[in-house]
Enzyme design. Structure first.
Site, PDB file in Angstrom:
ATOM      1  N   GLU A 134      -3.808 -10.048  -1.538  1.00 36.95           N
ATOM      2  CA  GLU A 134      -3.013 -10.022  -0.298  1.00 36.95           C
ATOM      3  C   GLU A 134      -2.329 -11.344   0.058  1.00 36.95           C
ATOM      4  O   GLU A 134      -2.361 -11.806   1.183  1.00 36.95           O
ATOM      5  CB  GLU A 134      -3.906  -9.567   0.865  1.00 36.95           C
ATOM      6  CG  GLU A 134      -4.579  -8.233   0.599  1.00 36.95           C
ATOM      7  CD  GLU A 134      -5.502  -7.745   1.709  1.00 36.95           C
ATOM      8  OE1 GLU A 134      -5.712  -8.482   2.698  1.00 36.95           O
ATOM      9  OE2 GLU A 134      -6.011  -6.629   1.593  1.00 36.95           O
ATOM     10  N   GLU A 241      -7.990   0.669  -4.542  1.00 32.35           N
ATOM     11  CA  GLU A 241      -8.752   0.881  -3.300  1.00 32.35           C
ATOM     12  C   GLU A 241      -8.320   2.180  -2.602  1.00 32.35           C
ATOM     13  O   GLU A 241      -8.033   2.215  -1.426  1.00 32.35           O
ATOM     14  CB  GLU A 241      -8.582  -0.313  -2.347  1.00 32.35           C
ATOM     15  CG  GLU A 241      -8.911  -1.650  -2.979  1.00 32.35           C
ATOM     16  CD  GLU A 241      -8.846  -2.808  -2.003  1.00 32.35           C
ATOM     17  OE1 GLU A 241      -8.802  -2.568  -0.787  1.00 32.35           O
ATOM     18  OE2 GLU A 241      -8.836  -3.971  -2.456  1.00 32.35           O
TER      19      GLU A 241
HETATM   20  O1  LIG Z   1      -5.006  -1.870   4.429  1.00 31.35           O
HETATM   21  C1  LIG Z   1      -5.026  -3.098   5.024  1.00 31.35           C
HETATM   22  C2  LIG Z   1      -4.290  -3.350   6.174  1.00 31.35           C
HETATM   23  C3  LIG Z   1      -4.345  -4.601   6.745  1.00 31.35           C
HETATM   24  C4  LIG Z   1      -5.125  -5.596   6.192  1.00 31.35           C
HETATM   25  C5  LIG Z   1      -5.866  -5.338   5.049  1.00 31.35           C
HETATM   26  C6  LIG Z   1      -5.797  -4.086   4.466  1.00 31.35           C
HETATM   27  C7  LIG Z   1      -6.591  -3.738   3.239  1.00 31.35           C
HETATM   28  N1  LIG Z   1      -7.528  -4.740   2.816  1.00 31.35           N
HETATM   29  C8  LIG Z   1      -8.547  -4.215   1.890  1.00 31.35           C
HETATM   30  C9  LIG Z   1      -9.396  -3.280   2.642  1.00 31.35           C
HETATM   31  C10 LIG Z   1     -10.710  -3.395   2.756  1.00 31.35           C
HETATM   32  C11 LIG Z   1     -11.418  -4.558   2.178  1.00 31.35           C
HETATM   33  O2  LIG Z   1     -12.780  -4.254   1.902  1.00 31.35           O
HETATM   34  C12 LIG Z   1     -10.725  -4.982   0.900  1.00 31.35           C
HETATM   35  O3  LIG Z   1     -11.389  -6.100   0.342  1.00 31.35           O
HETATM   36  C13 LIG Z   1      -9.283  -5.366   1.185  1.00 31.35           C
HETATM   37  O4  LIG Z   1      -8.641  -5.646  -0.063  1.00 31.35           O
END
Ligand SMILES: Oc1ccccc1CN[C@@H]1C=C[C@@H](O)[C@H](O)[C@H]1O
Length: 338
Positions: A134, A241
């Site tokens: 990210e 994910e």
């Molecule tokens: O879909 C999003 C929207 C805003 C910020 C982060 C995300 C996703 N961010 C993910 C989600 C859960 C965590 O456990 C993961 O490590 C991360 O990669």
């Protein structure tokens, strides 16, 4: 006796099917579900920077080792998540001696020490790492996220993270991982970042489309366009994910309104979810020569990170197995092909 086929068996000629796990899920009925349906795992939290390296001179290997040992014992593929991220990272990383902000040189050395130590410990057990998670901004006119990593190091931290990971284990598959990676604007920024890493002569092997989708998005065309655009860089693509929220996607946390929302799983939500999962896996199967993995984020509707994000306490039903760990209607749609 041979138990009937699981998700991984239906997809054995396509790609590994993974799942995000936590140590407590590695026994009992959840472990049975994992072993029946999945042939890859990703630790949901225990290998993130903060959980595994809470203080400069202390690593917490206990829980990460439990996940790695389970993967080795049952011959499951294991993805590492995540070597460099702005979230769930120990505050100590960004603090200088006198409590002020750390220098770029010291922060990059800390990043190198972290990556080298963690990667070497799991060499031979983890085949792929989300090296940077990210780093792209969600703001329309901003390329990289204005995190402390970027404020202190500029874009160098990204190149260095991949360089350090490759140095620590040249056999590793190195991924860049992000969400909204199918959204055309962010897609083009991720493309630019991967190209930047390649042009720096540093190894990168794959793009992780997180795949935090919903019953409303993405469109089939945007999904196809994104997979093809990343593949055109000559890298692997994985869905890292996957979940399909029953609510519209939001990207920042908000406090729950008074219990104004009936958060039960409604028939019309389930019908849309069946259609969305059907489309997603039809597209994934079409790109079986590009996709090298599809990983679900969490095991069943019994627990999803979406139960607390973006709204704490709003129940979600994003996965293929229900709260009783039984296959949902969407599951039968996903295995019904050929
Ligand atoms: O879909 C999003 C929207 C805003 C910020 C982060 C995300 C996703 N961010 C993910 C989600 C859960 C965590 O456990 C993961 O490590 C991360 O990669």
């Amino acid at each position: 006796e041979p138990s009937e086929k699981g998700l991984k068996d239906y997809y054995k000629d396509y790609f590994p099917i993974g799942v995000a796990v936590y140590p407590q899920a590695l026994e009992g009925e959840s472990a049975e579900l994992i072993l029946k349906h999945f042939n890859s795992m990703t630790p949901e939290n225990v290998m993130k920077m903060g959980p595994i390296h809470p203080e400069e001179d202390r690593y917490n290997w206990e829980y990460a080792d439990q996940v790695a040992d389970f993967a080795v014992k049952h011959n499951l593929k294991l993805r590492g998540h995540a070597l460099c991220w702005h979230n769930q990272a120990g505050d100590w990383l960004f603090k200088g001696e006198n409590g002020g902000q750390v220098s770029k040189e010291v922060l990059l050395q800390r990043l190198k020490d972290h990556i080298t130590t963690v990667v070497k410990r799991y060499k031979g057990k983890i085949y792929a790492w989300d090296v940077v998670n990210e780093a792209i901004s969600d703001k329309e006119d901003e390329f990289l996220r204005d995190s402390q990593w970027y404020q202190i190091c500029g874009e160098d931290f990204i190149i260095k993270a991949f360089e350090y990971a490759h140095e620590a284990d040249p056999d590793l598959k190195l991924f860049y991982n992000d969400y909204s990676a199918v959204h055309p604007v962010k897609r083009d920024k991720i493309y630019k970042l991967v190209k930047m890493i390649q042009d720096a002569g540093v190894p990168i092997h794959g793009v992780g489309i997180q795949g935090h989708f919903s019953i409303y998005e993405p469109s089939e065309q945007d999904l196809r366009d994104a997979i093809e655009k990343y593949a055109s860089l000559g890298v692997e693509v994985q869905i890292t994910e996957l979940d399909v929220s029953v609510y519209h996607k939001e990207h920042s946390r908000r406090d729950p309104l008074p219990k104004d929302e009936d958060d039960t799983f409604k028939p019309e939500q389930e019908q849309k979810q069946i259609e969305q999962y059907d489309m997603l896996f039809r597209v994934f199967r079409d790109y079986k020569d590009t996709l090298t993995g599809v990983t679900f984020w969490n095991i069943s509707d019994r627990y999803s990170w979406l139960d607390n994000f973006p709204v704490r306490g709003r129940k979600n039903y994003p996965l293929l197995f229900n709260e009783e760990l039984q296959p949902k209607k969407a599951y039968y749609k996903v295995i019904d092909f050929e």
